[in-house]
Design a protein around this motif. Structure first.
Motif, short mmCIF file in Angstrom:
data_model
loop_
_atom_site.label_atom_id
_atom_site.label_comp_id
_atom_site.label_asym_id
_atom_site.label_seq_id
_atom_site.Cartn_x
_atom_site.Cartn_y
_atom_site.Cartn_z
N TRP A 29 0.82 -1.21 0.00
CA TRP A 29 0.00 0.00 0.00
C TRP A 29 0.85 1.26 0.00
CZ3 TRP A 29 -5.51 0.57 1.74
CH2 TRP A 29 -6.24 -0.58 1.46
N PRO A 30 1.89 1.35 0.85
CA PRO A 30 2.72 2.57 0.81
C PRO A 30 3.45 2.74 -0.53
CG PRO A 30 3.13 1.35 2.83
CD PRO A 30 2.27 0.49 1.97
N VAL A 31 3.81 1.64 -1.14
CA VAL A 31 4.48 1.71 -2.44
C VAL A 31 3.51 2.29 -3.47
CG1 VAL A 31 5.49 0.34 -4.30
CG2 VAL A 31 6.05 -0.18 -1.92
N LEU A 32 2.28 1.81 -3.47
CA LEU A 32 1.30 2.29 -4.43
C LEU A 32 0.95 3.75 -4.19
CD1 LEU A 32 -1.00 -0.83 -4.66
CD2 LEU A 32 0.64 -0.01 -6.34
N ALA A 33 0.80 4.13 -2.93
CA ALA A 33 0.48 5.53 -2.62
C ALA A 33 1.62 6.44 -3.07
CB ALA A 33 0.21 5.69 -1.14
N THR A 34 2.86 6.04 -2.82
CA THR A 34 4.00 6.83 -3.24
C THR A 34 4.06 6.93 -4.76
OG1 THR A 34 5.19 6.12 -1.27
CG2 THR A 34 6.50 7.09 -3.04
N ALA A 35 3.77 5.83 -5.43
CA ALA A 35 3.73 5.85 -6.90
C ALA A 35 2.65 6.79 -7.39
CB ALA A 35 3.51 4.44 -7.43
N GLY A 36 1.51 6.79 -6.72
CA GLY A 36 0.43 7.70 -7.10
C GLY A 36 0.80 9.16 -6.89
N PHE A 37 1.51 9.44 -5.78
CA PHE A 37 1.98 10.80 -5.55
C PHE A 37 2.92 11.25 -6.66
CE2 PHE A 37 1.58 9.84 -0.76
CZ PHE A 37 0.24 10.19 -0.77
N ALA A 38 3.84 10.37 -7.03
CA ALA A 38 4.80 10.70 -8.09
C ALA A 38 4.09 10.88 -9.43
CB ALA A 38 5.86 9.61 -8.20
N GLY A 39 3.14 10.00 -9.73
CA GLY A 39 2.39 10.12 -10.98
C GLY A 39 1.55 11.38 -11.03
N GLY A 40 0.91 11.72 -9.91
CA GLY A 40 0.12 12.96 -9.85
C GLY A 40 0.98 14.19 -10.05
N PHE A 41 2.17 14.18 -9.43
CA PHE A 41 3.07 15.31 -9.60
C PHE A 41 3.56 15.41 -11.04
CE2 PHE A 41 7.29 17.35 -9.22
CZ PHE A 41 6.86 18.60 -8.77
N MET A 42 3.87 14.28 -11.64
CA MET A 42 4.32 14.30 -13.04
C MET A 42 3.21 14.83 -13.95
SD MET A 42 6.63 13.81 -15.30
CE MET A 42 7.89 12.80 -14.60
N TYR A 43 1.97 14.41 -13.71
CA TYR A 43 0.86 14.90 -14.53
C TYR A 43 0.72 16.42 -14.37
CZ TYR A 43 -3.55 15.74 -16.71
OH TYR A 43 -4.52 16.24 -17.54
#
Length: 140
Positions: free
Chosen positions: A118-132
């Motif tokens: 779960w923390p890995v996915l949340a961190t990936a989502g944060f990175a993806g949101g920032f990139m977008y």
């Protein structure tokens, strides 16, 4: 908004979404690999490595399904329709969208998703949101 401007915006959104998916995928692979090696070497036995590999493959198959894109796509659509330009929105929405994946996967697979990812996915989502936000969200 002219037709050419609308087409340009759609292209920018698609490119931004693709780059956000790539950034999130990179984070999942790198942090997921760290979690995997931690699980594989737990208790120092070979059995722990096989168990961790099985869990990783199960998680990967569930994530490879279309479930990963739907929440993120909804966050992008809402941000574009409402014309949200805030980096905070895209980062938080990306994290929430990616963290929603294990819940959807648990419902689809009729079993609990591993809490270690779960923390890995949340961190990936944060990175993806920032990139977008960097590519397309600033000019929504």
């Amino acid at each position: 908004m002219s037709v050419l401007s609308a087409i340009g915006r759609m292209i920018l959104v698609v490119i931004g979404f693709a780059l956000a998916l790539a950034a999130a995928g990179f984070v999942v692979v790198t942090l997921g690999l760290e979690r995997f090696t931690h699980l594989a070497h737990r208790d120092g036995g070979e059995l722990a490595g096989i168990e961790a590999m099985t869990r990783l493959i199960e998680q990967g198959l569930v994530l490879a399904a279309g479930l990963t894109i739907v929440p993120a796509l909804l966050a992008v659509i809402v941000g574009e329709v409402v014309r949200i330009r805030s980096a905070t929105y895209y980062v938080v929405a990306g994290g929430v969208a990616a963290a929603a994946v294990p819940m959807l996967a648990a419902n689809a697979a009729a079993g609990p998703a591993s809490g270690a990812f779960w923390p890995v996915l949340a961190t990936a989502g944060f990175a993806g949101g920032f990139m977008y936000w960097l590519v397309a969200g600033r000019s929504a």
